[in-house]
Design a protein around this motif. Structure first.
Motif, PDB file in Angstrom:
ATOM      1  N   GLY A  87       0.671  -1.246  -0.119  1.00 43.66           N
ATOM      2  CA  GLY A  87       0.048   0.004  -0.025  1.00 43.66           C
ATOM      3  C   GLY A  87       0.918   1.229   0.095  1.00 43.66           C
ATOM      4  N   PHE A  88       2.131   1.161   0.092  1.00 46.23           N
ATOM      5  CA  PHE A  88       3.106   2.395   0.142  1.00 46.23           C
ATOM      6  C   PHE A  88       3.763   2.798  -1.187  1.00 46.23           C
ATOM      7  CE2 PHE A  88       2.488   1.326   4.557  1.00 46.23           C
ATOM      8  CZ  PHE A  88       2.299   2.498   5.163  1.00 46.23           C
ATOM      9  N   GLN A  89       3.883   3.887  -1.620  1.00 46.93           N
ATOM     10  CA  GLN A  89       4.496   4.263  -2.619  1.00 46.93           C
ATOM     11  C   GLN A  89       5.829   5.116  -2.328  1.00 46.93           C
ATOM     12  OE1 GLN A  89       1.326   6.220  -4.634  1.00 46.93           O
ATOM     13  NE2 GLN A  89       1.327   4.773  -6.497  1.00 46.93           N
ATOM     14  N   ARG A 114       4.243   7.709   0.633  1.00 47.90           N
ATOM     15  CA  ARG A 114       3.037   7.864   0.763  1.00 47.90           C
ATOM     16  C   ARG A 114       2.090   6.742   0.804  1.00 47.90           C
ATOM     17  NH1 ARG A 114       1.212  10.783  -4.853  1.00 47.90           N
ATOM     18  NH2 ARG A 114       1.103   8.846  -5.933  1.00 47.90           N
ATOM     19  N   LYS A 115       1.077   6.946   1.528  1.00 46.17           N
ATOM     20  CA  LYS A 115       0.003   5.957   1.453  1.00 46.17           C
ATOM     21  C   LYS A 115      -1.165   6.587   0.822  1.00 46.17           C
ATOM     22  CE  LYS A 115      -2.187   2.110   4.139  1.00 46.17           C
ATOM     23  NZ  LYS A 115      -1.661   0.889   3.056  1.00 46.17           N
ATOM     24  N   GLN A 116      -1.767   6.519  -0.160  1.00 47.59           N
ATOM     25  CA  GLN A 116      -2.895   7.319  -0.518  1.00 47.59           C
ATOM     26  C   GLN A 116      -4.244   7.107   0.151  1.00 47.59           C
ATOM     27  OE1 GLN A 116      -1.776   6.331  -4.737  1.00 47.59           O
ATOM     28  NE2 GLN A 116      -2.276   8.457  -5.131  1.00 47.59           N
ATOM     29  N   GLU A 143       5.150   4.150   7.971  1.00 48.39           N
ATOM     30  CA  GLU A 143       4.590   2.453   7.970  1.00 48.39           C
ATOM     31  C   GLU A 143       4.138   2.184   9.186  1.00 48.39           C
ATOM     32  OE1 GLU A 143       8.440   1.509   4.800  1.00 48.39           O
ATOM     33  OE2 GLU A 143       8.361   0.698   6.835  1.00 48.39           O
ATOM     34  N   ALA A 146       0.466   5.279   9.668  1.00 47.79           N
ATOM     35  CA  ALA A 146      -0.517   5.214   8.629  1.00 47.79           C
ATOM     36  C   ALA A 146      -1.797   4.271   8.622  1.00 47.79           C
ATOM     37  CB  ALA A 146       0.087   4.913   7.214  1.00 47.79           C
ATOM     38  N   ARG A 153      -6.835   8.403   7.987  1.00 48.84           N
ATOM     39  CA  ARG A 153      -6.323   7.819   6.959  1.00 48.84           C
ATOM     40  C   ARG A 153      -7.244   7.815   5.634  1.00 48.84           C
ATOM     41  NH1 ARG A 153      -6.943   2.282   5.985  1.00 48.84           N
ATOM     42  NH2 ARG A 153      -7.551   1.911   8.029  1.00 48.84           N
ATOM     43  N   ASP A 157      -3.866  11.764   2.084  1.00 46.73           N
ATOM     44  CA  ASP A 157      -2.763  10.838   1.755  1.00 46.73           C
ATOM     45  C   ASP A 157      -1.825  11.051   2.652  1.00 46.73           C
ATOM     46  OD1 ASP A 157      -3.897  10.358  -0.777  1.00 46.73           O
ATOM     47  OD2 ASP A 157      -2.773  12.035  -1.757  1.00 46.73           O
TER      48      ASP A 157
END
Length: 534
Positions: A87-89, A114-116, A143, A146, A153, A157
């Protein structure tokens, strides 16, 4: 030995150990350097002896228009990719090493994650988080952070950037793992001139290692420069204003941002707040008293239990017993089942680490009893968690980044051993148990290879949106008086108080605190004036 003052949330340390950890003192902290290395706008240099900044010493905002030579940074596009964590970019953002002289040849590459937002509900923008330190990895914290709270959440983002010099962002490097093992065992309660010389030598060698491995970066890891990086990221993410949750030292970073960019400051939560108007010696002395308060709370709880290793008479007697135990370790370290023995310095660090969160008190009781019986494994584990030393003996970069920022941000607390000796009575009064250790640990910045460029100042952030400052009444690392001091400076601040123990308050079990902050982040409505929670 505590090489520097660490200010981060217990949650930020969860990856290093299941128990609470991290804090402490340094010869320097707060304040920051300006891009050109001179005092930042509105700053005055401090001599290190006055308690706080003069009334007229304000952090001045930067011009609202982006200079032409910085426009390429503000206009850059991030290339997002899968981080390898569900889920993270992740992406890399460029920032100038020196904001006064930006050059592509010396650009820094800063790690961003980020985690959208996934809904339900309309997206509110980006929410940037920082766990403190200085030197804590914001990405590692993201991490962990989030997934909670779910309502926040869903609408934001969640974004983190490891600050310059930290973790994945051009990390400061200083010593090898083996050198760090020796460094952490250095005696910070020297009893003889020879032991004082050994401590000074350790500080000099640490500083020399940082200069050797990270000399070009060291002049450019100040809090002001990190705050300027945050504004670049805000623009790159497409947000008109920065929404931010900062804990511990992260409150100083967030308040600095608000002071420099008030028109870009949106909803801000500053939890476990620092007071930027205090000089480094006062910060260290206040923290000494803060940890004494935390220890007395632990001791009061301990003596009620039959198995308390510090007796069952009074908190003050428990302190005397602990001091005697430390003194015994100074002469005769105990085995740990490893090639390192539990020394006085490592045991002290382990005890201090447990003061961050009352959830660690039961373990501390057990580990103290074990150590008194000749098994130092538990206290060593607490100490290792504080230093972010893993099972393979590898140290994270936090213990290098922390003094690099602190020693640049403010004048040293002390310039030599004679000043420490003169201050010992005040530190001992603040904490009979920890006073000597904290005072001598505050000497480290005296030998730093880069002269400090920051100074004490007040932050008004006139024109900023409402800001929520959170203080915990028995917080050891960021005493409650600091939260009151910061809230009084910020023109748009509301003080939210948690009456309790531990470091920081948000997300640590108080429904009252969490509801107030979540409502503010989601609706923009700050808590009622002088709201107190338990």
């Amino acid at each position: 030995m505590q090489p520097s003052r660490l200010l981060r949330t217990p949650a930020a340390a969860a990856a290093a150990a299941a128990t609470a950890l991290a804090l402490l003192i340094s010869g320097c902290s707060s304040g920051s350097s300006s891009p050109g290395g001179a005092a930042a706008p509105g700053h005055t240099k401090e001599a290190g002896t006055d308690r706080q900044a003069p009334n007229g010493s304000l952090l001045a905002p930067l011009p609202t228009a982006v200079p032409a030579n910085l426009r390429p940074y503000y206009d850059q596009k991030l290339s997002w990719h899968d981080c390898g964590v569900a889920g993270f970019q992740c992406a890399t953002m460029k920032a100038p090493l020196d904001y006064a002289k930006p050059s592509a040849a010396t650009d820094l590459k800063l790690a961003v994650a980020r985690k959208q937002a996934a809904g339900p509900g309309a997206r509110l923008g980006s929410l940037m988080v920082n766990p403190g330190g200085p030197g804590g990895s914001a990405i590692k914290y993201l991490e962990q952070y989030a997934p909670q709270p779910a309502a926040v959440r869903a609408r934001y983002d969640m974004v983190a950037m490891d600050p310059r010099g930290v973790a994945r962002s051009e990390p400061v490097e200083c010593l090898t793992n083996q050198q760090m093992d020796r460094y952490t065992q250095t005696d910070t309660t020297p009893d003889t001139p020879a032991e004082v010389n050994q401590l000074v030598t350790a500080y000099r060698d640490f500083a020399k290692g940082c200069e050797t491995h990270s000399g070009k970066l060291l002049p450019h890891v100040s809090t002001i420069e990190a705050a300027r990086d945050m504004d670049v990221l805000r623009a790159v993410l497409g947000d008109k204003k920065l929404t931010y949750v900062g804990a511990s030292y992260g409150t100083f970073l967030g308040a600095t941002y608000a002071g420099l960019f008030p028109s870009h400051s949106g909803r801000m939560v500053l939890d476990g707040a620092m007071n930027p108007s205090l000089n480094s010696r006062t910060i260290n002395l206040d923290q000494t008293a803060g940890f004494n308060t935390a220890f007395l709370a632990f001791a009061a709880d301990c003596i009620k239990k039959k198995n308390c290793p510090l007796g069952t008479t009074s908190p003050e007697d428990a302190g005397k017993r602990l001091s005697a135990f430390f003194k015994k370790l100074d002469a005769h370290p105990v085995d740990t089942g490893q090639d390192r023995k539990l020394t006085e310095s490592l045991a002290t660090t382990g005890v201090i680490a447990a003061m961050y969160d009352q959830g660690a008190w039961a373990e501390l009781r057990e580990y103290l009893a074990q150590a008194e019986a000749g098994n130092g494994r538990g206290l060593l584990a607490l100490s290792d968690s504080y230093y972010e030393r893993d099972a393979d003996g590898h140290y994270a970069n936090q213990m290098f980044a922390n003094p690099a920022v602190n020693c640049l941000d403010l004048a040293p607390a002390f310039t030599g051993p004679d000043q420490v000796r003169a201050a010992l009575p005040a530190f001992r009064k603040a904490s009979p148990v920890f006073g000597d250790n904290f005072a001598w640990s505050a000497l480290n910045c005296a030998y730093w290879p880069v002269k400090y460029t920051g100074a004490t100042h007040r932050i008004q952030a006139k024109g900023a949106d409402p800001i929520v400052v959170v203080g915990t009444t028995r917080d050891p690392a960021t005493p409650y008086t600091w939260a009151k001091g910061l809230a009084a400076q910020l023109s748009s601040a509301t003080l939210l108080t948690y009456v309790g123990d531990g470091h920081t308050a948000y997300g640590r079990g108080s429904d009252c605190i969490d509801t107030a902050i979540n409502t503010y982040l989601l609706e923009g409505t700050p808590p009622a004036k002088n709201k107190r929670c338990t």
